[in-house]
Design an enzyme around this catalytic site. Structure first.
Site, PDB file in Angstrom:
ATOM      1  CE  LYS A 112      -4.503  -1.568   1.173  1.00 18.60           C
ATOM      2  NZ  LYS A 112      -5.189  -1.839   2.045  1.00 18.60           N
ATOM      3  CG  ASN A 113       5.676   2.877  -1.060  1.00 17.21           C
ATOM      4  OD1 ASN A 113       5.443   3.373  -1.309  1.00 17.21           O
ATOM      5  ND2 ASN A 113       6.474   3.109   0.233  1.00 17.21           N
TER       6      ASN A 113
END
Ligand SMILES: [Zn+2]
Lengths: 335, 351
Positions: A112-113
């Site tokens: 989720k970066n």
């Protein structure tokens, strides 16, 4: 990701590495009285002191490529490190396939970066090769079927490189697994909208698909929203498609009182009024009755909203009665 | 602990919580290294919402202001180029670079926006910002599509940065770096079939990006570009986000931050009063840590400054006692907004 500086015992700080002796580290200048200070580990400070030093020198070398890996591991959200790494890849002519493997491993750790997915996208653009993207995003969606980053990358790859052929099957699997997966429903719309097209046949097929899924779970906002979305492409609108209207009335007759169903019938009424095609099922009174049912029983949390919608229908009803009266008067005058 | 006990605002603890974040953070937060300004924003503006801006004494106030100004990227000394201008999120890359690699030191729209909010909230007069340069920095980041990248060097572009760019332009009272027509077009293209708004066209509707889009339309006075159908659809989509608190997408779990993102969107559309305040309030309080302060996204999970700030901001929107009123578009208090207005007046008379 946390900086676990003390967990790897074998770690040698850059300042203790002979092959880095030629570089003078540059420490962070955070001013005389900084705030929100992060108490970084010694390892973190050391790696970034050396990163600043090579950045300042603009050194483009294999050892710096390795250094950026260490910097990314300590903070994968540092977009400058990623950008410098890309510039290094170009300058050094590094094999971009191995870079794909590397960034895949980072994505697996930090799915989720934003920065890692951006890096991936640039690499795929450079290579003009999207062969691995469906599998990569598929894996990420296996872990989290609603991962926004993965869906964004997937849509981009599909659209840029025309990878639509197997997407409907992929979507269908996800919806079968979890009929409430809104991301999957959105992807279904994406595929029809960009690839299959909204022919009459496709519209009918998608309507049937959505109705099937609604029969299975009635209180599912995603499926109802999709049905409404498909009907945007039906020339007959919400109210003119007998398959849909009778589907709704059947559910209602069978005691279904899902707020989504009632809201849908209200919208059908609204459209019928606007088109001047009132029927015993679709008229202002019915809409007002449904709004009241929602406000007082089936969707109390939104009671104020349903009262607001109800008011609109009351106004419409008054206008209509007014019209009828005028017409009556007009008829009398004609006599 | 029963809910009745938890439904009191742990005011004193939240003040302490933010004060701790303004000072020193543990190494476990290293991945926030490049976005420290946002942590400062949540803390400073959080204290302001709590009506406790005076907890920041003059000395600390000066430290914060000086630190923010130090993160301002100035025009290139040799070429005068302003495309890198803005605020950095930390001093990680706060170093002098040569002409060949000066672009690595550049502002970031989210940091410029939150940095300006901090300055306003602390009562600074913005006299040390280079207005022209910041506007040029914004201008350099708008894409052909109409949205904005976060920074000049290698970043994604999406709805979040359209919003940040709009806030910056509004605060600087200068829209010459922001093509309103293009941005509006991008926003309208990002309205989905369910009438929610996504990060970019055709992606799934999302509460956070819907806020970014609506706030931008409000700041640029373009809300009237939405059709009645779109406005009514948006109202429905947003109101259906309420479960007890709010979720950010259909069939996702409720999360404290959406009491702000969705709440503020509804406030912009002037229908927040159609939600159920009691249930919303109760949920947010279930995520409060009343021992050490802070709010988390879900009950009994870890608190963080963002959810703490947004939890308080969400409560403020529904008129919680003891909290200052918030301007939903800019996400600062009314108090700070009044200060901005006096600055705008001053700028207007100067020019
Ligand atoms: Zn959240």
């Amino acid at each position: 990701m946390s900086d676990s500086g003390d967990s790897d015992i074998a770690w040698t700080l850059y300042k203790d590495r002979p092959e880095w002796k030629d570089i003078t580290p540059v420490s962070e200048d955070d001013g005389p009285n900084p705030v929100v200070v992060i108490a970084h580990s010694e390892k973190f400070e050391d790696v970034y002191d050396y990163f600043r030093a090579v950045l300042k020198k603009n050194e483009k070398s294999e050892r710096v490529l390795q250094l950026t890996k260490d910097a990314v591991e300590l903070n994968p959200a540092n977009y400058t490190v990623w950008q410098y790494r890309r510039d290094l890849l170009k300058a050094l002519g590094t094999d971009l396939r191995s870079e794909l493997d590397y960034v895949e491993s980072v994505i697996k750790q930090s799915p989720k970066n934003y920065q890692v997915w951006h890096h991936r996208r640039v690499l795929v653009e450079w290579l003009q090769d999207p062969t691995l993207e469906l599998e990569l995003t598929g894996d990420a969606l296996l872990q989290d079927p609603k991962n926004y980053h993965a869906w964004q990358h997937r849509q981009w790859a599909i659209k840029t490189f025309g990878l639509f052929s197997k997407e409907m099957a992929f979507v269908d699997n996800l919806i079968t697994e979890d009929v409430r997966n809104n991301s999957a429903w959105n992807q279904r719309y994406f595929v029809v909208n960009n690839h299959l097209g909204w022919s009459d046949l496709n519209v009918q097929r998608e309507i049937c698909y959505a109705m099937e899924k609604i029969k299975f779970v009635k209180n599912n906002e995603s499926a109802w929203n999709y049905l409404r979305g498909v009907l945007l492409h039906d020339k007959r609108g919400l109210s003119g498609n007998a398959v849909v209207t009778s589907f709704c009335e059947d559910l209602y007759k069978n005691k279904c009182r899902s707020p989504y169903l009632l809201a849908f019938i209200i919208d059908i009424c609204d459209e019928a009024i606007k088109k001047g095609e009132l029927s015993c099922f679709h008229n202002p009174d019915r809409a007002i009755e449904l709004c009241t049912a929602l406000a007082t029983k089936y969707d109390k949390i939104r009671s104020k909203y349903w009262n607001y919608i109800s008011e609109k229908f009351k106004i419409a009803k008054n206008e209509q009665e007014e019209k009828e009266k005028q017409q009556e008067n007009g008829d009398k005058m004609d006599d | 602990m029963s809910h009745e006990e938890r439904i009191e605002l742990a005011h004193r603890q939240h003040v302490k919580y933010f004060m701790r974040f303004l000072n020193i953070l543990p190494s476990s937060l290293s991945s926030h290294d490049t976005t420290r300004v946002t942590i400062a924003y949540f803390s400073v503006c959080g204290l302001d919402v709590l009506g406790s801006i005076s907890s920041i004494n003059l000395e600390l106030r000066q430290r914060i202001v000086d630190w923010i100004y130090q993160l301002q990227v100035h025009p290139n000394k040799e070429s005068g180029d302003m495309s890198s201008c803005g605020f950095q999120g930390s001093s990680t890359i706060n170093i002098d670079l040569g002409a060949a690699n000066s672009h690595y030191r550049c502002g970031h729209l989210a940091m410029t926006y939150t940095g300006l909010c901090i300055l306003l909230t602390l009562g600074d007069d913005l006299s040390r910002i280079n207005r022209k340069a910041l506007v040029e920095g914004v201008k350099a980041l708008q894409t052909d599509e109409g949205n904005f990248s976060a920074t000049l060097s290698g970043c994604e572009s999406d709805m979040r940065f359209v919003y940040c760019a709009a806030c910056i332009s509004y605060i600087l009272d200068d829209w010459s770096g922001f093509n309103i027509e293009k941005a509006t077009e991008y926003i309208i293209k990002s309205i989905n079939y369910d009438f929610g708004i996504a990060q970019c066209p055709e992606l799934e509707s999302h509460g956070g990006t819907t806020f970014c889009a609506l706030a931008t339309l409000a700041l640029t006075k373009q809300l009237d570009k939405l059709s009645t159908e779109q406005v009514e659809g948006l109202k429905r989509w947003l109101l259906f986000r309420q479960v007890d608190g709010f979720n950010g997408r259909p069939n996702k779990s409720v999360d404290t931050c959406y009491s702000f993102w969705v709440g503020a969107s509804l406030k912009i559309l002037d229908i927040l009063h159609m939600t159920n305040y009691g249930n919303n309030r109760k949920y947010v309080y279930e995520t409060q840590d009343c021992v050490v302060g802070g709010f988390s996204k879900w009950p009994d999970t870890c608190t963080d400054p963002m959810h703490t700030y947004l939890g308080l901001a969400g409560l403020s929107l529904i008129g919680e006692n003891g909290l200052l009123e918030i301007v939903p578009t800019l996400n600062i208090t009314n108090r700070a907004f009044e200060h901005l207005k006096t600055i705008h007046q001053k700028w207007a008379t100067e020019s």
